[in-house]
Scaffold this active site. Sequence first.
Site, PDB file in Angstrom:
ATOM      1  N   ASP A  38       0.828  -1.196   0.000  1.00 24.97           N
ATOM      2  CA  ASP A  38       0.000   0.000   0.000  1.00 24.97           C
ATOM      3  C   ASP A  38       0.866   1.250   0.000  1.00 24.97           C
ATOM      4  OD1 ASP A  38       0.348  -1.556   2.281  1.00 24.97           O
ATOM      5  OD2 ASP A  38      -0.954  -0.337   3.513  1.00 24.97           O
ATOM      6  N   TYR A 102       9.339  -9.083   5.587  1.00 23.28           N
ATOM      7  CA  TYR A 102       9.195  -7.646   5.804  1.00 23.28           C
ATOM      8  C   TYR A 102       9.928  -7.249   7.078  1.00 23.28           C
ATOM      9  CZ  TYR A 102       5.409  -7.144   2.348  1.00 23.28           C
ATOM     10  OH  TYR A 102       4.667  -7.101   1.194  1.00 23.28           O
TER      11      TYR A 102
END
Length: 277
Positions: A38, A102
């Site tokens: 995003d 991540y």
Amino acid sequence: METKSDQALVGVQNYLEKAAEKLRPSSPIKFHISSRTDAGVHALANAAHLDVLRAPGKAPFTGHQLAQGLNHHLKPEPISILSAQRVSSTFHARFSALSRTYIYRLLLGCAHRSQIPVFERDLCWALPGGPLDVPAMREAAQFLLGTHDFSTFRSRRGDGAAQNPLRTLLQLQVQPAPAFLAQHYLHRELQLWEVQVQSRAFLYGQVRRMVGALVAVGRGRLSPGHVRELLELKDSRAFPPSAMAPASGLFLKSVEYSQEDLAIPSVPAEEELRGLS
């Protein structure tokens, strides 16, 4: 492929395909990217694949030529091709991935935004107040490891309620940032921490919600047991809206593939080049 925050209106893929058009392929090029993020999230090493067909009589690009050409046409965007190589026609950047890792960067010790180092702005979550209760955060992280229904930790927008909420968390660690980064800010009484998380795939917003819950535990606003209770509720509406971590501190660190998928095949000269990282 390295990127710094997806642009608000035009995604990284659009910039890549626009740059590829300037290489004059004989047919349009479409990039298939391993992980979409995003707005505001960064990528240290995303991966993609593409097929490049050149006009008859023109030799196929080498991996080095393709990376160099794309980088030339990507200027001045904050996107860089780190390397490119040929892979088999069965490889798919998204579906061949074994896992994705991540990291989320936390900066401690800033009483005010003005104290955030200039090179860290929009690249971390600067938390006011004192130190975090890291042992409690690590205790809470243990409840999230393994295979669970992560419905509570998914965003209510983005990927739709029909997506299977089962995910397997392979790693969730709370650790100091690498020494060469952490020591750089010690004289300013700042601390850098990282939350590292690995899974084959994530739900939309899952990492930011998990990090936000761990930070709430570190601040004493939630107990480790509360994180387990949130997980067991399996309801995204149960997650405290104010606890979601901002996008700026999140980085896609790496995408992992098997050595067999990355093996460079023997390809006739007239065939296309596929693969990019």
